[in-house]
Design a protein around this motif. Sequence first.
Motif, PDB file in Angstrom:
ATOM      1  N   ALA A 163     -14.164   2.639  -2.025  1.00 37.53           N
ATOM      2  CA  ALA A 163     -13.358   3.837  -1.369  1.00 37.53           C
ATOM      3  C   ALA A 163     -13.946   4.761  -0.211  1.00 37.53           C
ATOM      4  N   ARG A 164     -15.296   5.302  -1.203  1.00 38.22           N
ATOM      5  CA  ARG A 164     -15.905   6.154  -0.005  1.00 38.22           C
ATOM      6  C   ARG A 164     -16.352   5.716   1.131  1.00 38.22           C
ATOM      7  N   ARG A 165     -16.507   4.387   1.211  1.00 37.73           N
ATOM      8  CA  ARG A 165     -17.132   3.763   2.433  1.00 37.73           C
ATOM      9  C   ARG A 165     -15.856   3.627   3.449  1.00 37.73           C
TER      10      ARG A 165
ATOM     11  N   SER B  39      -3.109   9.885  -3.573  1.00 37.81           N
ATOM     12  CA  SER B  39      -2.411   8.764  -3.940  1.00 37.81           C
ATOM     13  C   SER B  39      -2.357   7.504  -3.262  1.00 37.81           C
ATOM     14  N   MET B  40      -3.785   7.355  -2.583  1.00 42.17           N
ATOM     15  CA  MET B  40      -4.027   6.195  -1.550  1.00 42.17           C
ATOM     16  C   MET B  40      -4.421   5.004  -2.296  1.00 42.17           C
ATOM     17  N   TRP B  41      -3.721   3.957  -2.018  1.00 38.74           N
ATOM     18  CA  TRP B  41      -4.032   2.624  -2.536  1.00 38.74           C
ATOM     19  C   TRP B  41      -3.521   1.534  -1.746  1.00 38.74           C
ATOM     20  N   VAL B  42      -4.259   0.364  -1.837  1.00 43.76           N
ATOM     21  CA  VAL B  42      -3.775  -0.721  -0.975  1.00 43.76           C
ATOM     22  C   VAL B  42      -4.022  -1.996  -1.887  1.00 43.76           C
ATOM     23  N   ASP B  43      -2.980  -2.976  -2.226  1.00 40.79           N
ATOM     24  CA  ASP B  43      -3.121  -4.125  -2.835  1.00 40.79           C
ATOM     25  C   ASP B  43      -4.251  -4.808  -2.641  1.00 40.79           C
TER      26      ASP B  43
ATOM     27  N   ALA C 177      -5.366   0.406   5.026  1.00 44.84           N
ATOM     28  CA  ALA C 177      -5.872   1.669   4.606  1.00 44.84           C
ATOM     29  C   ALA C 177      -6.036   2.582   5.792  1.00 44.84           C
ATOM     30  N   ALA C 178      -6.770   1.944   7.132  1.00 46.71           N
ATOM     31  CA  ALA C 178      -6.920   2.771   8.003  1.00 46.71           C
ATOM     32  C   ALA C 178      -5.680   3.261   8.750  1.00 46.71           C
TER      33      ALA C 178
ATOM     34  N   GLY D  99       0.652  -1.198   0.067  1.00 41.60           N
ATOM     35  CA  GLY D  99       0.057   0.063  -0.116  1.00 41.60           C
ATOM     36  C   GLY D  99       0.850   1.081  -0.027  1.00 41.60           C
ATOM     37  N   MET D 100       0.242   2.184  -0.363  1.00 44.51           N
ATOM     38  CA  MET D 100       0.963   3.704  -0.339  1.00 44.51           C
ATOM     39  C   MET D 100      -0.116   4.886  -0.208  1.00 44.51           C
ATOM     40  N   VAL D 101       0.383   5.817   0.189  1.00 43.72           N
ATOM     41  CA  VAL D 101      -0.513   7.177   0.553  1.00 43.72           C
ATOM     42  C   VAL D 101       0.502   8.196   0.784  1.00 43.72           C
TER      43      VAL D 101
END
Length: 362
Positions: free
Chosen positions: A129-131, A86-90, A99-100, A69-71
């Motif tokens: 993503a919104r959730r 740039s938020m992303w999790v495999d 993510a949290a 993941g990255m952010v």
Amino acid sequence: MTITLRRVTPDDWKTWRPVRLAALADSPGAFGSTLADWADAPSHRWRARLSMPGALDLLAQTEDGSVVGMVSGVTGEDPGTAGLISMWVDPAARGRGIAAALIRAVATWAASTGAHHLELSVASDNTAARRTYERCGFTAVDEPGDALPGGRREVVMRRDLTAERTLDAYERAADRYTDRTDDHRAGLVDDLLALVPVGARVLELGSGPGRDALALEAAGLVVDRTDGARSFVETLRKQGHEARLLDVRSDAFGSPYDAVFANAVLLHVARTELGGVLVRLRDAVRPGGVLATTVKHGDGDAWSTRKLDHARHFTYWAPEPLAELVARSGWADVDVRETTRPEADERWLTVVARRPREAGTP
């Protein structure tokens, strides 16, 4: 899965590059850039991306070094704001709290820069993503987002950083807090000792300098020290105690405990969030287990620089509404009483309660 968050610099571009490309390939509609924009980008462009002034760039890694993941966090266009991008999790690692953890790290960083709010933009049709962002404290705001291909628009979401700013005050002034806190154990220690037997296992929220934990242990209790401020946790560990970093709003408490001890801690929890915290604390103790906590008596909420010279946020409570909330959260035998010392310039409430015993148990 144990996750470590690693801050990256321009020199780490070779590590960051495959993660960024994987994100663009997996979620082509979630970013302002495309895979084609970056697939053949030269090294200086990757370095430039990781050289944004004042930014925070993080990677999430597993025990074996795999990046999942990255952010990034950036300074906001408006005063008092910061941005999450740039938020992303495999996909293979989703649903495990990564993510949290990334969002929390950016929120903590944002508060340390003086930001009051953290903002992000997400595609309106990216429901998952919104959730995720909503679960992490973001709410959509009534502001138009950027236009996207196909006539879509991004949704702007915002998260208040009141809690993170308060924690940042403790991080910055942990030594000052310790120096300005007397050595006498809190009266709440005696309240708890009257309710639990020797050997009881206690979850302490907000251990701080560790004064009350030492008193509880001296009386024969087993204390699990926790604090939301890393500075206090590190100090406790240096003193030879086991201690863990814990955010009372979202982290797992562990279980089962015989009691929860929270002296002057839950007063930092927002009024709208305290009920959820109390429910989770109830679930963390055994049937018949005890809650012992103190909060400030009063109305509303406010910021104060008293004691630390750095602003902390407090939620004030009147006895009746607080007792009702504790009871609605599943606690029984709720007792809320004022315990203000005669010489004190602030009023205090002490709360004790028990988790109901299961039917058929003594």
